[in-house]
Design an enzyme around this catalytic site. Structure first.
Site, short mmCIF file in Angstrom:
data_model
loop_
_atom_site.label_atom_id
_atom_site.label_comp_id
_atom_site.label_asym_id
_atom_site.label_seq_id
_atom_site.Cartn_x
_atom_site.Cartn_y
_atom_site.Cartn_z
N ALA A 1 -2.16 -3.82 4.96
CA ALA A 1 -2.45 -4.28 6.32
C ALA A 1 -3.88 -3.93 6.66
CB ALA A 1 -1.50 -3.63 7.34
N VAL A 52 -4.89 -2.55 9.26
CA VAL A 52 -4.93 -1.27 9.98
C VAL A 52 -4.74 -0.06 9.07
CG1 VAL A 52 -2.46 -1.12 10.52
CG2 VAL A 52 -4.15 -0.16 12.12
N TYR A 53 -4.30 -0.27 7.82
CA TYR A 53 -4.12 0.86 6.90
C TYR A 53 -5.48 1.34 6.39
CZ TYR A 53 0.75 -0.85 6.42
OH TYR A 53 2.05 -1.26 6.64
N SER A 54 -5.80 2.62 6.40
CA SER A 54 -4.99 3.64 7.02
C SER A 54 -5.82 4.29 8.12
CB SER A 54 -4.57 4.69 6.01
OG SER A 54 -3.75 4.13 5.00
N GLY A 98 -8.74 -0.27 7.35
CA GLY A 98 -9.39 -1.13 6.37
C GLY A 98 -9.56 -0.50 5.01
#
Length: 310
Positions: free
Chosen positions: A48, A50-52, A60
């Site tokens: 994703a 948003v990780y981490s 990113g």
């Protein structure tokens, strides 16, 4: 190989979660995990944008690490690559402009020209479904995305989205990624499973090992030190948690495999489930996950796990 719902994507029935890359696994170890996963028969990688965000690397970093791995010769065509949009602090929600900007940023970090499966990371009731799905449809038509999926959607909202896509002629969600495991069953089975089944979608559950609880390393009086201890150990305080562990222990012993292998094999056998997601921060954690690709549970073993998890 099973297909991801109504898409043209075929995958082996296990997805490697990328949420640990750049958090509990550095770049070098993450690359070793990815190599071992693919060499062991896996081909479905999930991350994703948003990780981490909770790690030193920030949001990113998982995509960036996967991108540096994909840049190595022969890697990209060996995997079905999934990422998500909607939870990154500067790309929150599912407005069309957010999706358009986020996908280009993800493609740049991933160092690829396409995302195989692009997830809406969470429902966004503030944005009309027509706007969200119209933006996703643009990406599919442009070849930036092959298929789309919904994550953290209720059954009714998923049904509404599917009807919107049909009415407007937009690309349609092919899969649902919600929480589902032996110790977290009711919400998915009561709320969304029927919608997934009726529309020919695929379930790709996250927290398939319940934050590590279903690996068996968290026991009464035996709490493993890890970043996920709090999330996993809470199941020890429920009647179901120890009961499920006992049933898993019995089945695992009968097959000579680890507890995690049985938990994933059970999930693979549930209606609508195509590929549970599990992560590994070291290559040593991978064999138990990959063994679930081959383990076939008997009807009696499935029934025992069913009783324990109710």
């Amino acid at each position: 190989m099973p297909r991801i719902g109504t898409s043209d994507l075929d995958v082996h029935p296990l997805s490697l979660g990328g949420n640990v890359f750049g958090w509990t696994a550095d770049e070098a170890e993450s690359h070793r995990v990815l190599d071992a996963f693919v060499d062991g028969g896996g081909d479905f990688v999930d991350t994703a944008d948003v990780y981490s965000a909770w790690s030193a690397g920030g949001a990113g970093i998982s995509e960036t690490i996967i991108g540096s791995w994909l840049a190595k010769p022969g890697r990209r065509d060996r995997v079905v690559l999934a990422t998500k949009v909607g939870k990154k602090a500067d790309r929150t929600g599912l407005a069309a402009d957010t999706i358009r900007a986020a996908v280009d940023e993800s493609l740049q970090r991933l160092r690829t020209d396409r995302i195989d499966l692009y997830w809406a990371h969470a429902d966004d009731p503030a944005t009309p479904q027509e706007e969200t799905l119209g933006a996703f449809d643009e990406l599919v038509r442009a070849g930036k995305v092959r298929a789309i999926g919904a994550s953290n959607f209720t059954g009714p909202r998923l049904q509404q989205a599917l009807e919107t896509s049909r009415r407007e002629g937009f690309a349609s969600y092919a899969a649902l990624q919600n929480e589902y495991s032996l110790v977290e069953r009711e919400e998915y089975e009561r709320d969304a499973a029927d919608v997934v089944a009726a529309n020919g979608l695929a379930a790709v559950p996250y927290y398939a090992l319940a934050s590590g609880f279903l690996t068996g390393k968290y026991r009464p009086g035996q709490l493993a030190e890890s970043q996920r201890q709090a999330g996993a150990s809470k199941y020890l305080d429920t009647p179901r948690g120890p009961r499920v562990l006992a049933a898993l222990d019995e089945v695992a012993a009968a097959h000579g495999v680890e507890v995690a292998t049985v938990a994933l094999a059970w999930l693979r056998r549930q209606p609508t489930v195509v590929a549970p997601i599990a992560s590994a921060r070291t290559t040593g954690q991978l064999p138990a996950l990959l063994a679930a690709l081959e383990l076939e549970l008997s009807d009696e073993e499935l029934a025992a796990l069913e009783r324990a998890s109710r």
